[in-house]
Write an enzyme that holds these catalytic residues in place. Sequence first.
Site, short mmCIF file in Angstrom:
data_model
loop_
_atom_site.label_atom_id
_atom_site.label_comp_id
_atom_site.label_asym_id
_atom_site.label_seq_id
_atom_site.Cartn_x
_atom_site.Cartn_y
_atom_site.Cartn_z
N GLU A 135 66.82 24.98 102.57
CA GLU A 135 67.63 25.37 103.73
C GLU A 135 69.07 25.73 103.33
O GLU A 135 69.78 26.36 104.10
CB GLU A 135 67.62 24.27 104.80
N TYR A 158 72.92 19.90 108.83
CA TYR A 158 72.10 19.31 107.76
C TYR A 158 72.20 20.14 106.48
O TYR A 158 72.53 19.64 105.41
CB TYR A 158 70.64 19.18 108.21
N LYS A 162 73.77 19.30 102.74
CA LYS A 162 72.99 19.33 101.50
C LYS A 162 73.59 20.34 100.51
O LYS A 162 73.65 20.10 99.30
CB LYS A 162 71.52 19.68 101.78
P1 NAD Z 1 63.62 10.63 104.95
O1 NAD Z 1 64.57 10.86 106.09
O2 NAD Z 1 62.19 10.36 105.25
O3 NAD Z 1 64.15 9.41 104.05
C1 NAD Z 1 65.48 9.26 103.67
C2 NAD Z 1 65.67 7.85 103.12
O4 NAD Z 1 67.05 7.74 102.70
C3 NAD Z 1 65.43 6.75 104.15
O5 NAD Z 1 64.60 5.75 103.60
C4 NAD Z 1 66.82 6.22 104.45
O6 NAD Z 1 66.85 4.83 104.79
C5 NAD Z 1 67.55 6.49 103.14
N1 NAD Z 1 69.00 6.60 103.34
C6 NAD Z 1 69.64 7.33 104.29
N2 NAD Z 1 70.97 7.13 104.19
C7 NAD Z 1 71.17 6.30 103.14
C8 NAD Z 1 72.32 5.75 102.53
N3 NAD Z 1 73.55 6.01 102.99
N4 NAD Z 1 72.17 4.93 101.46
C9 NAD Z 1 70.92 4.63 100.98
N5 NAD Z 1 69.79 5.12 101.54
C10 NAD Z 1 69.91 5.95 102.61
O7 NAD Z 1 63.79 11.89 104.00
P2 NAD Z 1 62.67 12.66 103.17
O8 NAD Z 1 61.97 13.61 104.06
O9 NAD Z 1 61.89 11.70 102.37
O10 NAD Z 1 63.60 13.54 102.20
C11 NAD Z 1 64.02 13.04 100.93
C12 NAD Z 1 64.99 14.02 100.31
O11 NAD Z 1 64.35 15.30 100.17
C13 NAD Z 1 66.25 14.27 101.14
O12 NAD Z 1 67.33 14.37 100.26
C14 NAD Z 1 65.98 15.59 101.82
O13 NAD Z 1 67.18 16.29 102.08
C15 NAD Z 1 65.14 16.30 100.79
N6 NAD Z 1 64.20 17.28 101.36
C16 NAD Z 1 63.25 16.91 102.25
C17 NAD Z 1 62.36 17.86 102.76
C18 NAD Z 1 61.25 17.48 103.70
O14 NAD Z 1 60.50 18.37 104.12
N7 NAD Z 1 61.09 16.23 104.09
C19 NAD Z 1 62.47 19.20 102.37
C20 NAD Z 1 63.47 19.54 101.47
C21 NAD Z 1 64.32 18.58 100.95
#
Ligand code: NAD
Length: 351
Positions: A135, A158, A162
Amino acid sequence: MKVVVTGGAGFIGSALCRHLVAERGWQVVNVDKLTYAANLSSLAAIADHPNYSFVEADICDHVALGELFQTHSPDAILHLAAESHVDRSITGSAEFIRTNVIGTYTLLEAARGHWQRLSGEKRKAFRFLHVSTDEVYGSLGDTGLFTEQTAYDPRSPYSASKASSDHLVMAWHETYGLPTLLSNCSNNYGPYHLPEKLIPLVILNALQGQPIPVYGDGTNIRDWLYVDDHVRALVMILAKGRIGETYNVGGRNERTNLRVVQRICDLVDRHAGPLPRIRSRRALISFVSDRLGHDKRYAIDAAKLETELGWQAQETFDTGLEKTILWYLANEEWWRPLRRLASERLGLLAG
Ligand code: NAD
């Protein structure tokens, strides 16, 4: 191999921890603040494993991170902790700036201090892998793909947060020589996905005969990646990626949101049996006001990862989606307590 995974109680992080501990035999320290998005029950399979430990900490807390590096002296960091839900970033961006920008900065500084204290082979082998999103590249028209050369053009709070974190990671490499790697992936789906996100929300609403909301006219296009394919890509990037480089990760599965939702309806009809009084769950689809600034199309060119590192997605969208639906049908005890989050899907409330 001993690694710190941040955000390991989230959707992708928990899949990564399960894979590293159960299938690779690595030692994993999961650092997570346990926000609303975290779910420790996703880690039940490895919770008592001797190679797994959990530290409840905020990545914005530099004292906690200092102690963490001192205690565990990891060989690598896989940084996934983030606020990740676009809808929530539209109605409340502050936490996104705090965790995704300040948190990544704090983690980079703690990792740099740790790396500078290392010597010999351990210092040479140390890596910081930052997990980011496609994104950051903005929105595509009808044609073209995001490559690693695509200019950044984030459009939501968001994706802007990122993008900021990606720039910090690149700067820490250029300025301090920190051995970083960056991955930008498309939309993930699979088991243990919080039911406020599109695919699990639709599966569960279809299962329970509730209206299935689709933003706008459903023509927005996303490029879907099965979560375990993503996990395998991350392991490969960590092991073989060139320091300072970015790798795009995508499953070459472009679909309009409407097509995704219709396919889920058909698969739930097939596996869960028909609902009383309606012929097909497609009748539950209801179009709702569009998300503010809704990006039209994302599509990833994963050629660099495929040719340079030899990664291939193992799931097609059809096989991955069917696996996911069967998992939700078999694991009601996991999702039942989380169901209320679906009704709090913030973009819909705003719409
Ligand atoms: P998610 O929202 O399911 O999980 C995020 C985790 O980070 C949670 O367990 C939360 O408790 C923890 N967290 C949040 N703030 C925190 C902090 N300040 N300190 C410590 N822990 C903290 O996210 P996800 O879908 O598993 O995504 C994981 C990563 O991959 C993210 O960085 C996201 O930007 C990236 N991402 C996700 C997707 C997707 O489709 N899910 C796509 C592209 C990139």
